[in-house]
Design a protein around this motif. Structure first.
Motif, short mmCIF file in Angstrom:
data_model
loop_
_atom_site.label_atom_id
_atom_site.label_comp_id
_atom_site.label_asym_id
_atom_site.label_seq_id
_atom_site.Cartn_x
_atom_site.Cartn_y
_atom_site.Cartn_z
N HIS A 1 3.64 8.14 6.41
CA HIS A 1 4.02 6.94 5.67
C HIS A 1 5.27 7.44 4.75
CE1 HIS A 1 3.83 4.54 1.84
NE2 HIS A 1 3.24 3.60 2.99
N VAL B 1 6.53 6.14 -9.12
CA VAL B 1 7.28 5.97 -7.83
C VAL B 1 7.51 4.41 -7.34
CG1 VAL B 1 8.22 6.80 -5.71
CG2 VAL B 1 7.06 8.21 -7.12
N ASP C 1 8.44 -8.57 -3.89
CA ASP C 1 8.11 -8.01 -5.58
C ASP C 1 8.79 -8.98 -6.24
OD1 ASP C 1 6.60 -5.99 -4.43
OD2 ASP C 1 8.21 -4.85 -3.92
N LYS D 1 5.07 -12.17 -1.82
CA LYS D 1 4.73 -11.93 -0.31
C LYS D 1 3.25 -12.25 0.00
CE LYS D 1 5.57 -7.26 -0.99
NZ LYS D 1 6.29 -5.94 -0.56
N LYS E 1 -1.23 -1.49 2.76
CA LYS E 1 -0.82 -2.82 2.94
C LYS E 1 -1.56 -3.68 3.80
CE LYS E 1 2.03 -1.12 -0.40
NZ LYS E 1 2.35 0.17 -0.13
C1 OOB Z 1 5.48 2.12 -0.10
O1 OOB Z 1 6.20 1.64 0.75
P1 OOB Z 1 5.42 0.39 1.73
O2 OOB Z 1 6.30 -0.12 2.47
O3 OOB Z 1 4.14 0.81 2.06
O4 OOB Z 1 5.20 -0.62 0.54
C2 OOB Z 1 6.14 -1.29 -0.14
C3 OOB Z 1 5.63 -1.97 -1.17
C4 OOB Z 1 6.52 -2.61 -2.34
O5 OOB Z 1 7.33 -3.63 -1.71
C5 OOB Z 1 5.62 -2.86 -3.20
O6 OOB Z 1 5.18 -4.25 -3.20
C6 OOB Z 1 4.55 -2.11 -3.25
O7 OOB Z 1 4.47 -1.54 -1.90
N1 OOB Z 1 4.68 -0.84 -4.28
C7 OOB Z 1 4.48 -0.86 -5.54
C8 OOB Z 1 4.62 0.53 -6.07
N2 OOB Z 1 5.00 1.07 -5.12
C9 OOB Z 1 5.35 0.47 -3.84
N3 OOB Z 1 3.96 -1.94 -6.31
C10 OOB Z 1 3.81 -1.52 -7.55
N4 OOB Z 1 3.99 -0.32 -8.29
C11 OOB Z 1 4.42 0.83 -7.31
N5 OOB Z 1 4.82 1.82 -8.02
O8 OOB Z 1 4.50 1.97 -1.03
C12 OOB Z 1 6.22 3.73 -0.73
C13 OOB Z 1 7.30 3.97 -0.41
C14 OOB Z 1 8.21 4.92 -0.79
C15 OOB Z 1 7.59 5.44 -1.76
C16 OOB Z 1 6.68 4.98 -2.59
C17 OOB Z 1 6.02 4.00 -2.23
#
Ligand code: OOB
Length: 532
Positions: A229, A324, A409, A426, A435
């Protein structure tokens, strides 16, 4: 047709001139670290401890072996490895060749893997023998098509990674502007989207993440989440740790039973987890039995961390929290070591790069909202993609005409530039950081002969933040919830996508006259369950 959308030349030139894109490749950086930190430990997996020199030598041998098996530059290889040392030799071996790992998660099953193989024309599939009680060789056997399957461990009818030839010529490596791998998107559509990341762009985010998070050769990064991930891979994750000459410790599971012992034994200094795990670690009585004093930084991200939970981290675990907020498509935000404590509590951080361009817009009009107001976050920058892999049509919706990625977001920007995540536009369920795309699960439900219609929505949950609920309008002979869940499993869907709740209903709340959009329907249903 291009498989991916490169940055326009004027942007690429600007990112190079500013020193963001340095021309480094993954293969070259590992070779450099093997030279500089030869005898330092790079990767710890149980009793196995690989030095930088050993990791580099293994990656080179793996590259030669894969090449001998016919894997060529530009080829795609689906890699579904959990947190095992082989992940690194395989992935860096592929990087050396210029072949592209497609990063599947250990939880993915036949439905997802078959799609990745088919959509990318993958030439090979790499798996563990068994993981988490599941035999990945049975999944490999069930896949359509015929491609070599390489196994870490007991190969069964396939090829053991350990048995592939190790010498032979290597082709010239890739150039830094080439795509290095395909990462997975959380997705909000019927099929998962693949994210092409180049050496240049990804290494910029890796290098800066390592710097922002204070990694040095003395740091020890614990990979608690599955390393494939984007977050544990690069924020700063295992790649940030290797880039900084730190040590990576692989946890086979993120539970307190496993992780606390590893923190004590390996003197772990930093790790990254999702909010439900933070709660689990904070509430665990095992804490007092271990010496966790080495842990200096606990990153929490992937889903929104409640301020009340953030408050408990320093007093309970004796380390600094960091929020993060990132996405596999690119943009990553961090709270910083010198941020005022209040910002670390309530915000999800600010972007990595001064070149990250953020637009916060009204979701219906697209006009920028006044500062401080919540709106839909659009972003463009030196490590945010300009298009998904082989997804021309979807790209027209997911990106603006001038190349901004529509994150889905809802955020608010504070005067300091920090972002607060307020929600989402979304159709995705964030199940404790995992997700789930509503449409993907709905399509599988609709394949059941007794299902007339289905809508999948998020319901609030005290532990995971959100869980999934499927509303189903049955045909004459209604199936039970258990039957539907079983059906989704037999279709080979990852367990985290199987609805937590299934509600059989007679109709959906149709608003107004005429055709209701799926989006409106999901919103109405989500409101309905939330208000019960
Ligand atoms: C991380 O990456 P993904 O691609 O699994 O998911 C991205 C989505 C974001 O667009 C947002 O909706 C959500 O996950 N998200 C958060 C968040 N971090 C991610 N929503 C609220 N608070 C947060 N701190 O999830 C990801 C990738 C790189 C680093 C950290 C997380």
């Amino acid at each position: 047709m291009m498989d991916h959308t490169p940055w326009p030349p004027e942007f690429a030139d600007r990112y190079r001139a500013a020193g963001y894109w340095t021309g480094e490749t993954f293969g070259a950086f590992l070779a450099d670290r093997a030279f500089r930190y030869a005898t330092r430990v790079a990767v710890v997996d149980g009793d196995r401890r690989w030095t930088y020199r050993e990791l580099d030598a293994r990656a080179t041998r793996m590259a030669a072996g894969l090449h001998a098996l016919g894997v060529a530059a530009g080829d795609r290889v689906v890699v579904q490895l959990p947190n095992v040392a082989e992940f690194f030799e395989v992935v860096f071996g592929l990087f050396r060749l210029g072949a592209l790992p497609v990063f599947a998660l250990p939880a993915h099953r036949r439905s997802e893997i078959a799609y990745f193989c088919e959509h990318t024309d993958a030439v090979a599939y790499v798996i563990p023998d068994r993981h988490g009680g599941f035999d990945h060789r049975t999944l490999a056997r069930d896949l359509p098509g015929d491609r070599p399957v390489l196994v870490a461990g007991d190969p069964g009818p396939f090829t053991a990674l350990a048995s592939i030839p190790v010498d032979g010529p290597l082709p010239a490596g890739p150039t830094p502007d080439q795509v290095a791998f395909l990462q997975l998107s959380g997705g909000s559509t019927g099929v998962p989207k693949l994210i092409p990341r180049t050496h240049d762009d990804y290494l910029y985010s890796v290098r800066e993440s390592a710097r922002i998070c204070g990694l040095t050769t003395e740091s020890v990064y614990l990979a608690a989440l599955p390393v494939a991930h984007n977050y544990p891979l690069s924020s700063p994750g295992v790649l940030g740790a290797l880039h900084a000459g730190s040590t990576v410790v692989l946890a086979p599971a993120p539970t307190p039973e496993v992780v606390f012992g590893l923190i004590e034994r390996e003197r772990v200094t930093i790790t990254g987890i999702v909010p439900p795990l933070a709660l689990l670690w904070l509430d665990s009585t095992l804490r007092s039995r271990y010496d966790l004093s080495s842990l200096a930084l606990l990153q929490v991200g992937g889903a929104k961390l409640a301020a009340e939970v953030a408050d408990r981290i320093a007093p309970t675990l004796g380390c600094r929290p960091q929020q993060v907020f990132g996405m596999a498509e690119g943009l990553v935000n961090y709270t910083r070591a010198d941020d005022p404590p209040e910002l670390v509590r309530v915000s999800q951080g600010r972007p990595i790069s001064p070149a990250d361009e953020l637009r916060i817009v009204d979701p219906s009009t697209g006009a920028e909202v006044p500062d401080g107001e919540p709106g839909h976050l659009l972003t463009r920058g030196p490590y945010t993609i300009r298009g998904y892999y082989r997804a021309e049509e979807h790209n027209r919706d997911a990106f603006t005409g001038d190349g901004f990625y529509r994150t889905g977001d809802l955020v608010r920007r504070l005067p300091s530039g920090h972002l607060v995540v307020e929600g989402r536009v979304k159709d995705q369920i964030n199940r404790g950081g995992e997700k789930v795309a509503a449409e993907e699960v709905e399509n599988h439900l609709l394949a059941h002969p007794a299902v007339h219609d289905a809508a999948v929505v998020a319901v609030p949950d005290p532990h995971l933040g959100e869980r999934t609920c499927a509303f189903v309008i049955p045909r004459a002979d209604p199936p039970t919830a258990a039957e539907l869940r079983r059906f989704l499993r037999t279709r080979g869907l990852a367990a985290f996508k199987i609805p937590d709740r299934v509600e059989l209903v007679e109709t959906f709340p149709y608003t107004g006259v005429g055709k209701t959009s799926r989006k409106d329907l999901r919103r109405a249903l989500a409101e309905e369950v939330a208000n019960r």
